[in-house]
Scaffold this motif. Sequence first.
Motif, PDB file in Angstrom:
ATOM      1  N   ARG A  96      -5.986   8.279  -0.755  1.00 11.15           N
ATOM      2  CA  ARG A  96      -5.730   8.256   0.696  1.00 11.15           C
ATOM      3  C   ARG A  96      -4.267   7.934   0.985  1.00 11.15           C
ATOM      4  O   ARG A  96      -3.676   8.487   1.930  1.00 11.15           O
ATOM      5  N   GLN A  97      -3.624   7.088   0.192  1.00 13.67           N
ATOM      6  CA  GLN A  97      -2.209   6.780   0.384  1.00 13.67           C
ATOM      7  C   GLN A  97      -1.339   7.993   0.068  1.00 13.67           C
ATOM      8  O   GLN A  97      -0.317   8.220   0.720  1.00 13.67           O
ATOM      9  N   PRO A 119       2.780  -3.221   9.663  1.00  8.94           N
ATOM     10  CA  PRO A 119       2.465  -1.830   9.307  1.00  8.94           C
ATOM     11  C   PRO A 119       2.624  -1.564   7.815  1.00  8.94           C
ATOM     12  O   PRO A 119       3.418  -2.214   7.114  1.00  8.94           O
ATOM     13  N   GLY A 120       1.853  -0.598   7.318  1.00  8.82           N
ATOM     14  CA  GLY A 120       1.860  -0.294   5.889  1.00  8.82           C
ATOM     15  C   GLY A 120       3.222   0.090   5.354  1.00  8.82           C
ATOM     16  O   GLY A 120       3.571  -0.244   4.218  1.00  8.82           O
ATOM     17  N   LEU A 121       4.045   0.806   6.135  1.00 10.08           N
ATOM     18  CA  LEU A 121       5.365   1.223   5.667  1.00 10.08           C
ATOM     19  C   LEU A 121       6.315   0.037   5.469  1.00 10.08           C
ATOM     20  O   LEU A 121       7.361   0.192   4.823  1.00 10.08           O
ATOM     21  N   LEU A 122       5.986  -1.132   6.014  1.00  9.70           N
ATOM     22  CA  LEU A 122       6.861  -2.304   5.909  1.00  9.70           C
ATOM     23  C   LEU A 122       6.248  -3.414   5.058  1.00  9.70           C
ATOM     24  O   LEU A 122       6.839  -4.493   4.948  1.00  9.70           O
ATOM     25  N   ALA A 148      -3.504   1.639  -5.726  1.00  8.53           N
ATOM     26  CA  ALA A 148      -3.291   1.811  -4.287  1.00  8.53           C
ATOM     27  C   ALA A 148      -2.016   1.111  -3.838  1.00  8.53           C
ATOM     28  O   ALA A 148      -1.257   1.637  -3.013  1.00  8.53           O
ATOM     29  N   VAL A 149      -1.746  -0.091  -4.386  1.00  7.85           N
ATOM     30  CA  VAL A 149      -0.514  -0.801  -4.040  1.00  7.85           C
ATOM     31  C   VAL A 149       0.700  -0.002  -4.503  1.00  7.85           C
ATOM     32  O   VAL A 149       1.705   0.123  -3.775  1.00  7.85           O
ATOM     33  N   ARG A 150       0.631   0.543  -5.687  1.00  4.74           N
ATOM     34  CA  ARG A 150       1.743   1.343  -6.197  1.00  4.74           C
ATOM     35  C   ARG A 150       1.989   2.567  -5.310  1.00  4.74           C
ATOM     36  O   ARG A 150       3.150   2.902  -5.006  1.00  4.74           O
TER      37      ARG A 150
END
Length: 469
Positions: A96-97, A119-122, A148-150
């Motif tokens: 999904r990422q 937010p995910g981008l930050l 997923a973190v990577r």
Amino acid sequence: MTDFQREREALGAWLHRLRRDSGLNGKELALRLGWAPSKVSRIENGRQTPTEPDIAAWAGAVGRPDAAEELVARLHALDSHYVSWRRSLQAGHAPRQRVGAELDAQTRVLRIFEPGMIPGLLQTAEYARTLFSGLVDLNGSPADIAEAVRARMERQHVLYEPDREFHILVTTAALRTRVCRSEAHRGQLDRLLAVSSLGNVRLGVVPDRAGWPLAPLHPFWIYDERLVQAEIWTAELNLTEPREIGLYRRVFDSYAEIAVYGAEARRIVNQVVEELVREEEAAAERSAAASAPAPRPEATVPVQAARPGAEAAPTAGPTSGPSASAAPPAAVGVPSGEGGSAGEGGTPTVGGSGSGPFGMRGAGGGGRPAGEPLRQQPHSQQQPHSQPQPQPQPQQPQQSPQNQLPPQLARSEEVRQPPAFDPAHAVGVAGGDGGGGSGGGGPDGAAARAPAPEGEADLYSNSSRAEQS
């Protein structure tokens, strides 16, 4: 009506047309499929979304299996507008990422509103790891947390492409929302400050006391003017209708008007960081206080309850010789006080203690060897007595008849001043401070008494002679 609902109704209309062309009514089709008649009705009217197996079975029951492929394609288009997390996360969070990264790469201007978290981008790696762990437990999706973190960290590379613009709005509540340990959250805020310094990133913070023109219902992302993504707990919404995109754009602009930017936004972020530091220091102090040993109670010396008006116990002193004159001055008491034991004639002894009618004890004077002349202490060397404080009258002990005073000598509660010394009636050195103590005697062993005041000498003399007899 949303795009999703419109397309679901369109899919239901296609299925309804296939059933009608086959000559079957709803009950007959439901009987062939083994469904309840209400399910057929809900699908045809756009109130329920069919699955791929449902579409394949429908096409076969009406004699049109060739139509199944086109209907499934329409279903996929419908799913692109309403994507349940169960279906989207079947392969895990990392795929999904990657889909999100492709969408970011196709966008020139990205507007983000997040009222509850960063937010995910930050996000930092540890912040994202905590979020993914919670979502895996909630949805029961594959636990590909590290991957997923990577993938999310790789997705953030788009921030450093100067030809793209990012307008990001967060609330002060989102800055304070603690989803990870305190040190990691502080690192996340530092990361926010660092990204805000990029020239293509515009970070706005909505202060606590800002007046919201519209309630912050949920987060959403606006990709150029072509797509709006909104997330709810069960699914992700993809809105493509221009009217819906325009509405979300107006909502975003109203939030941007009450936000602060630049130095003021960084001040709010730093203020939240300082709050975290103070909380950590307070927690450390509480931990140190809890682990410290309890203080031992101080040792206390028990104090004996003294009788009202009682004084310190008598101490021994010289009983004869020149130093005998340094004995305490004549006692302020009556002869009826209980005196100490008298010394034998010719033997130096330590004076006894006496108690007067007020319960006050005094040390008796020392004895005088036989044949030694009586030394009178000058009145100038006698120390004045302080006026005692009134004390509760203790119960008088029962006195023997020989110690009772004549009625003429009944003593009042008022303490008399020390009378003048009369050597004619003194045999030994007078008792110390206290109530009429009697000291060691002379050759005949008689107890010394305080001289009587003027006018009462005869009475005291008579009393002494009466006691001696």
